[in-house]
Design a protein around this motif. Structure first.
Motif, PDB file in Angstrom:
ATOM      1  N   ALA A 169       0.847  -1.196   0.000  1.00 20.70           N
ATOM      2  CA  ALA A 169       0.000   0.000   0.000  1.00 20.70           C
ATOM      3  C   ALA A 169       0.880   1.243   0.000  1.00 20.70           C
ATOM      4  CB  ALA A 169      -0.929  -0.014   1.204  1.00 20.70           C
ATOM      5  N   ARG A 170       1.353   1.609  -1.180  1.00 18.98           N
ATOM      6  CA  ARG A 170       2.157   2.821  -1.345  1.00 18.98           C
ATOM      7  C   ARG A 170       2.149   3.220  -2.815  1.00 18.98           C
ATOM      8  NH1 ARG A 170       6.797  -0.867   0.077  1.00 18.98           N
ATOM      9  NH2 ARG A 170       7.725  -1.560  -1.893  1.00 18.98           N
ATOM     10  N   TYR A 171       2.493   4.469  -3.057  1.00 19.67           N
ATOM     11  CA  TYR A 171       2.649   4.931  -4.433  1.00 19.67           C
ATOM     12  C   TYR A 171       3.924   4.323  -5.011  1.00 19.67           C
ATOM     13  CZ  TYR A 171      -0.994   8.382  -3.516  1.00 19.67           C
ATOM     14  OH  TYR A 171      -2.185   8.987  -3.208  1.00 19.67           O
ATOM     15  N   VAL A 172       3.869   3.946  -6.275  1.00 21.73           N
ATOM     16  CA  VAL A 172       5.038   3.336  -6.908  1.00 21.73           C
ATOM     17  C   VAL A 172       5.940   4.450  -7.428  1.00 21.73           C
ATOM     18  CG1 VAL A 172       3.737   3.006  -9.059  1.00 21.73           C
ATOM     19  CG2 VAL A 172       5.845   1.745  -8.686  1.00 21.73           C
ATOM     20  N   THR A 173       7.164   4.478  -6.922  1.00 23.75           N
ATOM     21  CA  THR A 173       8.108   5.534  -7.297  1.00 23.75           C
ATOM     22  C   THR A 173       9.387   4.993  -7.921  1.00 23.75           C
ATOM     23  OG1 THR A 173       9.085   5.528  -5.085  1.00 23.75           O
ATOM     24  CG2 THR A 173       7.258   7.048  -5.467  1.00 23.75           C
ATOM     25  N   GLY A 174       9.664   3.706  -7.720  1.00 23.24           N
ATOM     26  CA  GLY A 174      10.901   3.127  -8.226  1.00 23.24           C
ATOM     27  C   GLY A 174      10.684   1.706  -8.693  1.00 23.24           C
ATOM     28  N   ASP A 175      11.774   0.950  -8.799  1.00 18.87           N
ATOM     29  CA  ASP A 175      11.696  -0.426  -9.262  1.00 18.87           C
ATOM     30  C   ASP A 175      10.882  -1.286  -8.297  1.00 18.87           C
ATOM     31  OD1 ASP A 175      13.336   0.339 -11.329  1.00 18.87           O
ATOM     32  OD2 ASP A 175      15.141  -0.627 -10.533  1.00 18.87           O
ATOM     33  N   THR A 176      10.127  -2.221  -8.858  1.00 23.58           N
ATOM     34  CA  THR A 176       9.370  -3.203  -8.086  1.00 23.58           C
ATOM     35  C   THR A 176       9.602  -4.566  -8.720  1.00 23.58           C
ATOM     36  OG1 THR A 176       7.309  -3.247  -9.363  1.00 23.58           O
ATOM     37  CG2 THR A 176       7.595  -1.410  -7.810  1.00 23.58           C
ATOM     38  N   LEU A 200       3.378   3.837 -19.739  1.00 23.24           N
ATOM     39  CA  LEU A 200       3.166   3.420 -18.356  1.00 23.24           C
ATOM     40  C   LEU A 200       3.837   4.424 -17.419  1.00 23.24           C
ATOM     41  CD1 LEU A 200       3.779  -0.425 -18.668  1.00 23.24           C
ATOM     42  CD2 LEU A 200       1.639   0.668 -17.963  1.00 23.24           C
ATOM     43  N   HIS A 201       3.084   4.928 -16.455  1.00 25.35           N
ATOM     44  CA  HIS A 201       3.617   5.968 -15.581  1.00 25.35           C
ATOM     45  C   HIS A 201       2.870   5.971 -14.255  1.00 25.35           C
ATOM     46  CE1 HIS A 201       0.092   7.849 -17.417  1.00 25.35           C
ATOM     47  NE2 HIS A 201       0.048   8.637 -16.349  1.00 25.35           N
ATOM     48  N   SER A 202       3.370   6.774 -13.334  1.00 31.33           N
ATOM     49  CA  SER A 202       2.714   6.961 -12.040  1.00 31.33           C
ATOM     50  C   SER A 202       3.197   8.272 -11.445  1.00 31.33           C
ATOM     51  CB  SER A 202       3.061   5.811 -11.084  1.00 31.33           C
ATOM     52  OG  SER A 202       2.530   6.048  -9.790  1.00 31.33           O
ATOM     53  N   GLY A 203       2.349   8.899 -10.661  1.00 31.63           N
ATOM     54  CA  GLY A 203       2.819  10.007  -9.849  1.00 31.63           C
ATOM     55  C   GLY A 203       3.869   9.493  -8.875  1.00 31.63           C
ATOM     56  N   ALA A 204       5.020  10.150  -8.831  1.00 31.71           N
ATOM     57  CA  ALA A 204       6.120   9.707  -7.965  1.00 31.71           C
ATOM     58  C   ALA A 204       5.966  10.371  -6.600  1.00 31.71           C
ATOM     59  CB  ALA A 204       7.465  10.041  -8.598  1.00 31.71           C
ATOM     60  N   ILE A 205       5.034   9.859  -5.822  1.00 34.01           N
ATOM     61  CA  ILE A 205       4.663  10.466  -4.542  1.00 34.01           C
ATOM     62  C   ILE A 205       5.457   9.807  -3.418  1.00 34.01           C
ATOM     63  CG2 ILE A 205       2.755  11.091  -3.034  1.00 34.01           C
ATOM     64  CD1 ILE A 205       2.531  12.163  -5.931  1.00 34.01           C
ATOM     65  N   ALA A 206       6.277  10.589  -2.732  1.00 32.94           N
ATOM     66  CA  ALA A 206       7.128  10.055  -1.670  1.00 32.94           C
ATOM     67  C   ALA A 206       6.288   9.553  -0.495  1.00 32.94           C
ATOM     68  CB  ALA A 206       8.092  11.133  -1.188  1.00 32.94           C
TER      69      ALA A 206
END
Length: 229
Positions: A169-176, A200-206
């Motif tokens: 349960a977190r915003y995706v900001t890096g490699d998974t 493919l993209h996502s808001g990079a929310i810390a």
């Protein structure tokens, strides 16, 4: 004495193996402070289409005012010629805490499958650096999802989630385990990001980001979706 307005500065990134263009435009608006004032005065409500936050109507002149700058990148850089049609545009603020994200909001996504569709994000929060990240799906190698790829991608992703479990349960900001980040663009005040909607993209929310719904304090952006051609 008239105020001098600098010309926008344009930087083009070619993303990943597919080398899709992502355009960064610094100094996008001649009046960013006026846009912030309009957002502060606007009435926000829950967003639709899985956006993790709230939205409000833009001033009617926003898109026409910025079409000249957009025209300079849509054809020469993105290779999209023809008439520009607005599909949707609004002030947007991410407000959903990580623990409340649904599964789709924890994964990279695309906004549309058509090559004629373009996305715009205009960052209007002076103190927020959380920008936008782009990704490659590891098992398929896809960085863009069009109509032909969509059933392959979603079928594979469904199988991966079924057997590997849902993402944290977190915003995706890096490699998974499922996705590799190919590029991250930092948010800066009055910076715009323009890219094909099928990336493919996502808001990079810390994880520690301030997710205030107050447009004076939160991650205020303009999000817009265009059809070109």
């Amino acid at each position: 004495m008239a105020r001098t307005v600098s010309e926008p500065a344009i930087t083009v990134h070619r993303v990943g193996r597919e080398a899709q263009p992502v355009v960064v435009i610094d100094g996008f608006s001649a009046e960013p402070d006026a846009l912030r004032a309009a957002a502060i005065a606007a009435s926000f409500g829950p967003a639709a289409q899985h956006y993790p936050g709230i939205r409000a109507a833009l001033p009617p002149a926003y898109v026409p005012t910025h079409l000249a700058v957009l025209a300079g990148v849509l054809g020469p850089v993105l290779g999209r010629g023809g008439a520009v049609d607005l599909i949707d545009a609004s002030f947007s603020i991410v407000t959903t805490p990580p623990a409340a994200l649904d599964i789709r909001q924890r994964l990279p996504h695309c906004d549309a499958f058509g090559a004629d569709r373009i996305a715009l994000v205009h960052y209007l929060a002076p103190h927020h650096a959380d920008g936008t990240a782009f990704f490659r799906h590891r098992s398929t190698g896809f960085e863009t999802i069009d109509d032909e790829r969509a059933p392959i991608f979603f079928g594979q992703l469904e199988a991966e989630l079924r057997h590997g479990g849902v993402p944290p349960a977190r915003y995706v900001t890096g490699d998974t385990p499922l996705f590799e980040r190919t590029l991250e663009i930092e948010a800066r005040y009055n910076r715009a990001l323009v890219y094909p909607s099928y990336l493919l993209h996502s808001g990079a929310i810390a994880p520690d980001a301030l997710l205030s719904g107050d447009p004076a304090d939160g991650r205020l952006t303009v999000t817009a979706f265009l059809s070109v051609g």
